[in-house]
Enzyme design. Structure first.
Site, PDB file in Angstrom:
ATOM      1  N   CYS A  46      -7.411 -31.476  36.690  1.00  0.00           N
ATOM      2  CA  CYS A  46      -7.678 -31.698  35.255  1.00  0.00           C
ATOM      3  C   CYS A  46      -7.372 -30.467  34.408  1.00  0.00           C
ATOM      4  O   CYS A  46      -7.331 -30.555  33.186  1.00  0.00           O
ATOM      5  CB  CYS A  46      -9.121 -32.126  35.050  1.00  0.00           C
ATOM      6  SG  CYS A  46      -9.519 -33.648  35.926  1.00  0.00           S
TER       7      CYS A  46
ATOM      8  N   HIS B  29     -11.295 -30.643  27.804  1.00  0.00           N
ATOM      9  CA  HIS B  29     -10.957 -31.720  28.740  1.00  0.00           C
ATOM     10  C   HIS B  29     -11.979 -32.837  28.561  1.00  0.00           C
ATOM     11  O   HIS B  29     -13.190 -32.596  28.503  1.00  0.00           O
ATOM     12  CB  HIS B  29     -10.987 -31.174  30.167  1.00  0.00           C
ATOM     13  CG  HIS B  29     -10.908 -32.240  31.209  1.00  0.00           C
ATOM     14  ND1 HIS B  29     -10.008 -33.267  31.142  1.00  0.00           N
ATOM     15  CD2 HIS B  29     -11.656 -32.444  32.343  1.00  0.00           C
ATOM     16  CE1 HIS B  29     -10.182 -34.059  32.190  1.00  0.00           C
ATOM     17  NE2 HIS B  29     -11.175 -33.587  32.928  1.00  0.00           N
TER      18      HIS B  29
ATOM     19  N   ASN C 125     -11.482 -40.335  31.384  1.00  0.00           N
ATOM     20  CA  ASN C 125     -10.978 -39.056  31.878  1.00  0.00           C
ATOM     21  C   ASN C 125      -9.555 -39.265  32.405  1.00  0.00           C
ATOM     22  O   ASN C 125      -9.359 -39.901  33.430  1.00  0.00           O
ATOM     23  CB  ASN C 125     -11.897 -38.556  32.994  1.00  0.00           C
ATOM     24  CG  ASN C 125     -11.459 -37.232  33.581  1.00  0.00           C
ATOM     25  OD1 ASN C 125     -10.312 -36.816  33.405  1.00  0.00           O
ATOM     26  ND2 ASN C 125     -12.350 -36.580  34.293  1.00  0.00           N
TER      27      ASN C 125
HETATM   28  O1  UT7 Z   1     -12.286 -34.248  35.429  1.00  0.00           O
HETATM   29  C1  UT7 Z   1     -12.805 -34.090  36.704  1.00  0.00           C
HETATM   30  C2  UT7 Z   1     -14.141 -33.546  36.594  1.00  0.00           C
HETATM   31  N1  UT7 Z   1     -15.135 -34.582  36.776  1.00  0.00           N
HETATM   32  C3  UT7 Z   1     -16.207 -34.564  36.002  1.00  0.00           C
HETATM   33  O2  UT7 Z   1     -16.327 -33.790  35.101  1.00  0.00           O
HETATM   34  C4  UT7 Z   1     -17.322 -35.524  36.333  1.00  0.00           C
HETATM   35  C5  UT7 Z   1     -18.638 -34.906  35.965  1.00  0.00           C
HETATM   36  N2  UT7 Z   1     -19.740 -35.781  36.296  1.00  0.00           N
HETATM   37  C6  UT7 Z   1     -20.064 -36.841  35.526  1.00  0.00           C
HETATM   38  O3  UT7 Z   1     -19.437 -37.123  34.519  1.00  0.00           O
HETATM   39  C7  UT7 Z   1     -21.281 -37.625  35.919  1.00  0.00           C
HETATM   40  O4  UT7 Z   1     -21.928 -36.963  36.981  1.00  0.00           O
HETATM   41  C8  UT7 Z   1     -20.995 -39.084  36.318  1.00  0.00           C
HETATM   42  C9  UT7 Z   1     -20.567 -39.889  35.118  1.00  0.00           C
HETATM   43  C10 UT7 Z   1     -19.931 -39.154  37.390  1.00  0.00           C
HETATM   44  C11 UT7 Z   1     -22.299 -39.701  36.859  1.00  0.00           C
HETATM   45  O5  UT7 Z   1     -23.310 -39.605  35.863  1.00  0.00           O
HETATM   46  P1  UT7 Z   1     -24.721 -38.950  36.184  1.00  0.00           P
HETATM   47  O6  UT7 Z   1     -25.500 -39.020  34.965  1.00  0.00           O
HETATM   48  O7  UT7 Z   1     -24.506 -37.584  36.776  1.00  0.00           O
HETATM   49  O8  UT7 Z   1     -25.300 -39.934  37.252  1.00  0.00           O
HETATM   50  P2  UT7 Z   1     -25.858 -39.583  38.698  1.00  0.00           P
HETATM   51  O9  UT7 Z   1     -24.750 -39.435  39.688  1.00  0.00           O
HETATM   52  O10 UT7 Z   1     -26.877 -38.475  38.583  1.00  0.00           O
HETATM   53  O11 UT7 Z   1     -26.645 -40.929  39.028  1.00  0.00           O
HETATM   54  C12 UT7 Z   1     -27.808 -41.322  38.263  1.00  0.00           C
HETATM   55  C13 UT7 Z   1     -28.164 -42.741  38.681  1.00  0.00           C
HETATM   56  C14 UT7 Z   1     -28.175 -42.944  40.184  1.00  0.00           C
HETATM   57  O12 UT7 Z   1     -29.158 -43.896  40.493  1.00  0.00           O
HETATM   58  P3  UT7 Z   1     -30.598 -43.419  41.031  1.00  0.00           P
HETATM   59  O13 UT7 Z   1     -30.313 -42.653  42.293  1.00  0.00           O
HETATM   60  O14 UT7 Z   1     -31.171 -42.545  39.944  1.00  0.00           O
HETATM   61  O15 UT7 Z   1     -31.322 -44.710  41.230  1.00  0.00           O
HETATM   62  C15 UT7 Z   1     -26.809 -43.527  40.476  1.00  0.00           C
HETATM   63  O16 UT7 Z   1     -26.810 -44.307  41.656  1.00  0.00           O
HETATM   64  O17 UT7 Z   1     -27.173 -43.638  38.178  1.00  0.00           O
HETATM   65  C16 UT7 Z   1     -26.603 -44.393  39.263  1.00  0.00           C
HETATM   66  N3  UT7 Z   1     -25.201 -44.609  38.942  1.00  0.00           N
HETATM   67  C17 UT7 Z   1     -24.762 -45.661  38.243  1.00  0.00           C
HETATM   68  N4  UT7 Z   1     -25.409 -46.711  37.703  1.00  0.00           N
HETATM   69  C18 UT7 Z   1     -24.679 -47.618  37.046  1.00  0.00           C
HETATM   70  C19 UT7 Z   1     -24.143 -43.822  39.252  1.00  0.00           C
HETATM   71  N5  UT7 Z   1     -23.014 -44.362  38.755  1.00  0.00           N
HETATM   72  C20 UT7 Z   1     -23.358 -45.504  38.135  1.00  0.00           C
HETATM   73  C21 UT7 Z   1     -22.658 -46.484  37.426  1.00  0.00           C
HETATM   74  N6  UT7 Z   1     -23.345 -47.517  36.890  1.00  0.00           N
HETATM   75  N7  UT7 Z   1     -21.316 -46.431  37.260  1.00  0.00           N
END
Ligand code: UT7
Length: 326
Positions: free
Chosen positions: A111, A245, A275
Site C-alpha cells: 500500500c 492511504h 482500500n
Molecule cells: O492497507 C493495508 C493495511 N491494512 C489496514 O490498514 C487494515 C487495518 N485494520 C482495520 O482496518 C480493521 O482492523 C478491520 C476493518 C480489518 C477490522 O476492524 P476492527 O474494528 O479492528 O475489528 P476487529 O478485528 O477488532 O473485530 C471486532 C469484532 C470481532 O468480533 P468479537 O470477537 O468482538 O465478537 C470480529 O469477529 O468484529 C468482528 N468482525 C466483523 N463483524 C462483522 C470482524 N470483521 C467483521 C465483519 N463484519 N466484516
C-alpha cells in the site's frame, strides 16, 4: 531542479460491490462495515480486466488532462502488488499499450507502492535523467481476496491512479520524500496460497492481522507526516491537505487527532472505493483536485503505510494541475 505533479488521472472498473452485496456472501452487515471502516462500496474488476488495463486507463486520463502524448514521457514507474504476471513488469505492458518510451519498471511496496514510485520518479526528474515521468498506482486486489474471510473481503477494492511528474516551474513541487520499511512486521499482512474461487478469484489470498495493523497505522501516519514536513522545512500549520492511504476512515480520523489537525484537512474518499492499496493515494488526490481543495502555493502531504511493513510520506508545494478520469 525539483519535480512537480503536472496532472492527475484515475480509472476505476464499472463493477460496484456494495456492503449489501457482501451481506449475502459472508456474515457481516452494512452497519458494521460503515461504522468500523467508513466503506460503503468498492469497485471490482471484471474477470477479464487486468491490473495493466486499469493502469493504462489511469495513465491515459493523466496524459489527457495534461494535454500530453505518451511519447512526451520517458519513464514509467508502476506501484502494484497485483501485477498480471511475475514478468514482464506491469510497467512494461503499460508502456507497450500506451506506445511510450524509456525505462519502465514496477515497484512492490504494497500500500506504500505509490509513495515509493513517486519518490523514485522524483529522483529521476529532479536529476534530469527523465524529462516527464508517468507514476502509476494500480491494483486488482479482489483477485486475491478470499470472499469467505470477513476480516479482509469487506476492506479491499480495485482501481488505479496516475500522475505525470515533470520539472517544477515556480519553485514548487516535491519538497521531500521519506520512505521506511521494517520486515519484522512481514507477518501482519501477507499473501498466501488460497482456494480457487469463482471466476478464478482466490488462488492466492490476503491474510491480515487487522487489529495490529490498525495500531501500527494510527501511530505511523502522524509520525512520518511530521518527519517529511521537518525534512522539507514546512510547518504543519501551513499544510492545506493531507492525502493519507485510504485503509480505514477510523485510521484517518485517529491520525488527524494525533497530528492535531481538523478532520477536514484529511482527504477521505474511502466510502466509495475501499482500500485500493497503491491506487488509493492518487484516487484521493484526484477527488481533492476535482473538489478544488488545492490552490497553487498550498502545501500538501501524501502519506501511507502497508505490508512489509512499509511506510512513507512526500511533502509537495502544489503548482496547480488538472485532473481527469473516471
Ligand atoms: O492497507 C493495508 C493495511 N491494512 C489496514 O490498514 C487494515 C487495518 N485494520 C482495520 O482496518 C480493521 O482492523 C478491520 C476493518 C480489518 C477490522 O476492524 P476492527 O474494528 O479492528 O475489528 P476487529 O478485528 O477488532 O473485530 C471486532 C469484532 C470481532 O468480533 P468479537 O470477537 O468482538 O465478537 C470480529 O469477529 O468484529 C468482528 N468482525 C466483523 N463483524 C462483522 C470482524 N470483521 C467483521 C465483519 N463484519 N466484516
Amino acid at each position: 531542479m525539483q519535480s512537480s505533479i503536472k496532472s492527475v488521472g484515475t480509472y476505476v472498473p464499472d463493477g460496484v460491490l456494495t456492503n449489501f452485496d457482501l451481506e449475502k456472501m459472508v456474515e457481516t452487515s452494512d452497519t458494521w462495515i460503515r461504522e468500523r471502516t467508513g466503506i460503503k462500496e468498492r469497485r471490482i474488476a471484471a474477470p477479464t480486466q487486468t491490473t495493466t488495463d486499469l493502469a493504462v486507463a489511469a495513465a491515459q486520463s493523466a496524459l489527457g488532462a495534461a494535454g500530453l502524448r505518451p511519447e512526451d514521457t520517458d519513464l514509467i514507474v508502476l506501484g502494484t502488488s497485483t501485477p498480471d504476471s511475475f514478468f514482464p513488469s506491469g510497467a512494461s505492458l503499460v508502456q507497450q499499450q500506451l506506445g511510450a518510451h524509456g525505462p519502465a519498471f514496477d515497484v512492490q511496496a504494497a500500500c506504500t507502492g505509490f509513495l515509493y514510485a513517486i519518490s523514485i520518479a522524483d529522483r529521476f526528474v529532479s536529476s534530469g535523467q527523465a524529462r516527464q515521468a508517468l507514476v502509476i498506482g494500480a491494483e486488482t486486489l479482489t483477485k486475491i481476496i478470499n470472499f469467505k474471510d470477513r476480516g479482509t473481503c469487506v476492506v479491499f477494492g480495485d482501481g488505479a491512479g496516475a500522475v505525470v511528474l515533470g520539472p517544477a516551474v515556480n519553485g514548487g513541487g516535491i519538497k521531500s520524500c521519506v520512505l521506511h520499511s521494517d520486515g519484522s512486521g512481514g507477518d501482519l499482512i501477507y499473501v498466501a496460497p488460497g482456494e480457487p474461487g469463482p471466476e478464478g478469484r482466490g488462488h492466492a489470498e490476503i491474510r491480515m492481522d487487522g487489529r495490529k495493523v490498525f495500531r501500527f497505522a494510527t501511530q505511523i501516519l502522524a509520525e512520518v507526516t511530521l518527519e517529511a514536513l521537518a525534512k522539507a522545512g514546512v510547518p504543519l500549520e501551513s499544510v492545506r491537505l493531507i492525502v493519507p492511504h485510504q485503509a480505514n476512515a477510523r485510521i484517518i480520523e485517529a491520525a488527524a487527532k494525533k497530528l492535531g489537525v481538523a478532520p477536514g484537512v484529511m482527504a477521505n474518499n474511502i466510502a466509495w472505493y475501499g482500500n485500493t492499496s497503491s491506487a488509493s493515494i492518487p484516487l484521493a488526490l484526484k477527488d481533492a483536485v476535482v473538489d478544488n481543495r488545492l490552490q497553487p502555493g498550498d502545501h500538501l502531504v501524501l502519506v501511507g503505510f502497508g505490508s512489509g511493513l512499509t511506510w512513507g510520506a512526500c511533502v509537495i508545494e502544489w503548482e496547480g494541475a488538472p485532473a481527469g478520469g473516471a
